[in-house]
Design an enzyme around this catalytic site. Structure first.
Site, PDB file in Angstrom:
ATOM      1  N   GLY A   1       0.787  -1.226   0.000  1.00  0.00           N
ATOM      2  CA  GLY A   1       0.000   0.000   0.000  1.00  0.00           C
ATOM      3  C   GLY A   1       0.814   1.267   0.000  1.00  0.00           C
ATOM      4  O   GLY A   1       0.262   2.360   0.255  1.00  0.00           O
ATOM      5  N   ASP A   2       2.101   1.191  -0.290  1.00  0.00           N
ATOM      6  CA  ASP A   2       2.960   2.372  -0.409  1.00  0.00           C
ATOM      7  C   ASP A   2       4.133   2.000  -1.313  1.00  0.00           C
ATOM      8  O   ASP A   2       3.976   1.122  -2.161  1.00  0.00           O
ATOM      9  CB  ASP A   2       3.424   2.856   0.971  1.00  0.00           C
ATOM     10  CG  ASP A   2       3.671   4.361   1.014  1.00  0.00           C
ATOM     11  OD1 ASP A   2       4.472   4.840   0.184  1.00  0.00           O
ATOM     12  OD2 ASP A   2       3.078   5.067   1.855  1.00  0.00           O
TER      13      ASP A   2
END
Length: 532
Positions: free
Chosen positions: A322-323
């Site tokens: 997610g990053d």
């Protein structure tokens, strides 16, 4: 004395057997002709000569040759047997050869193999409900007492609070093994802020530690048969979004000020924060590792963060988080400048990355100790917001230098190549806006892909120009042909040979023979468009 059976049980028995056979054959037919020098001399007399003539016809010439050959074979075998026996006597009378000792051991001494433990030996229960913190701690203590060893985590679901590793330790996750991080943050210890960040990344003051932690260690391995370390991060993400946490979330695995680290053949999943954080470490190898988190709704779940690290190899990994997939860091503003530990000699190769929120491979934005000598090659970035990115800002100081991107494939990526120099996020008001980083000596070679909205966006500034950027062998299929999609601002560099899409006017043009075709005088023009 060993008995001899039907088969020949040893070289000594073989030699004795052959010699006996030769003697028996000779006894059956009488003494061989001229069996000694004395017999040869006495045979000159008539009687002996006549006797020899009467006996000789009884044996055919071929059979005589056979007997002589058999006698010679027996003699040779007896000779070899005697020499071998003497060699054995000498060997047995010699002192024993010392076992080859590992580094640090005393030569000539036998060294015991490192112990191997099973978590169940310390009371571990892999039912997914029983808390196994005490079992992990006891096992690590036993390994530490022995100066190293292996802890095997067998198949099962092993719930635990955070625990520490020790030097010389191998944490081995068997197939089907899953270490589960407890979701109640009251079990997670608080640690001082990292010195190069000033305070916990999200809140001032202490920060939560990692699920698996180690500091000031040597020779640490985390590996297995693709077992899993699961941070169960969903509850952390929810509390973070609702602002229910008072401290910065902890990583899944964090190793600090350590050396000779191997992470391989495991899965890291659903970290509360950064997944694998190596801080101020040397000689780190991360390979054959899968790192997973939801591509949306899992904030700050970077895959791998080498932070002020030296000599790092990341290879053959799959990352979907997610990053940032990989984020190379080295401290934040004045705190990173004071700590002064660069990230250098880092290789990222043969890695597949997906990052819908951020970038496949990032440098920065926390890079105040400096970043240099980075090679990113054979990397496939798909369904991501950005491909490869460098981000920094006034106040960071230091440098980003000698960065090589080679053989990068971009598939369905919004912005392929990014350099951003105004990433204005700071730890506090104490940063020095005049501490500007130096960004340069960056090359992009063999960059290919399809479905990319903006292949290049390099945004330098009057304060932080980007210098000596090279593009060579680039062909990226684009989605939007109405806008200028090779965007530059305050960039100096060159294009070698064919590059598609058409490069910005800031760059010099060279042919494939490295002969200048056109020199640019427009390095400082700006053509940055964030509208699409």
């Amino acid at each position: 004395m060993m008995e001899v059976g039907v088969g020949v049980s040893s070289p000594r028995a073989a030699a004795a057997s052959s010699a006996a056979a030769a003697a028996a054959a000779a006894a059956a037919v009488g003494p061989p002709v001229l069996s000694s020098p004395r017999a040869a001399l006495s045979n000159r007399g008539g009687a002996h000569q006549f006797h020899h003539r009467r006996w000789a016809p009884a044996i055919s010439p071929s059979y005589r040759a056979y007997l002589v050959a058999l006698w010679l074979v027996g003699f040779v075998l007896v000779f070899l047997w005697q020499n071998t026996s003497m060699g054995r006597v000498r060997l047995y009378n010699s002192p024993p050869m010392p076992k080859r000792a590992p580094s640090g051991a005393v030569m000539g001494q036998w060294v015991a193999s490192p112990p191997v433990y099973d978590l169940r030996e310390f009371g571990g229960i892999g039912d997914g409900r029983t808390l196994n913190t005490a079992a992990f701690e006891a096992a690590v203590a036993a390994i530490s007492e022995r100066g190293g060893g292996r802890l095997t985590v067998p198949a099962g679901r092993w719930l635990t609070a955070p625990f520490n590793l020790t030097s010389g330790m191998t944490l081995f996750l068997a197939s089907g093994a899953e270490i589960l991080g407890i979701q109640d943050e009251r079990y997670w210890p608080l640690m001082p802020p990292l010195p190069s960040y000033g305070y916990g990344r999200e809140h001032k003051g202490p920060r939560y530690g990692s699920l698996i932690h180690g500091q000031d260690l040597k020779d640490v391995t985390v590996t297995g048969h693709n077992g899993t370390i699961n941070g169960q991060g969903k509850s952390w993400w929810t509390k973070f979004r609702r602002k229910l946490l008072n401290h910065t979330r902890g990583p899944l695995v964090q190793l600090m000020r350590s050396s000779n680290i191997i992470i391989s053949n495991i899965t890291l999943q659903d970290s509360p924060f950064w997944t694998l954080h190596t801080y101020d470490c040397k000689n780190v190898t991360i390979s054959e590792t899968t790192i997973l988190a939801p591509i949306v709704g899992a904030p700050n779940t970077d895959g791998i963060d080498p932070d002020s690290c030296e000599n790092v190899m990341i290879q053959n990994c799959y990352i979907s988080v997610g990053d940032d997939g990989v984020a190379i860091k080295s401290g934040w503003d004045q705190y990173g400048i004071a700590y002064g530990r660069p990230s250098t000699n880092i290789t990222i190769r043969d890695v597949t990355i997906r990052s819908m929120v951020s970038a496949g491979v990032s440098i920065g934005s926390e890079m105040s100790g400096g970043v240099s000598n980075v090679l990113v090659e054979n990397v496939h970035i798909w369904s991501s917001r950005r491909g490869v990115r460098i981000k920094t800002a006034p106040g960071r100081g230091a440098y980003v230098n000698n960065i090589v991107y080679r053989n990068i494939t971009l598939e369905n990526v919004r912005v392929g190549i990014v350099i951003k120099t105004d990433y204005n996020e700071h730890p506090d008001e104490g940063f020095n806006p005049k501490a500007v980083p130096i960004v340069g000596n960056i090359s992009y070679t063999s960059i290919h892909g399809q479905g990319v909205r903006v292949p290049v966006r390099i945004q330098g500034s009057a304060e932080i120009p980007v210098k000596n950027v090279t593009f060579h062998d680039m062909s990226v299929g684009i989605l939007d042909k109405k806008h200028h999609v090779f965007q530059c601002s305050y960039v100096q560099g060159q294009v070698i040979g064919y590059v598609f899409p058409v490069p910005c006017k800031n760059l010099d043009l060279y042919n494939e023979q490295r002969e200048m075709v056109k020199q640019s005088t427009l390095q400082n023009i700006s053509d940055i468009d964030y509208s699409f």
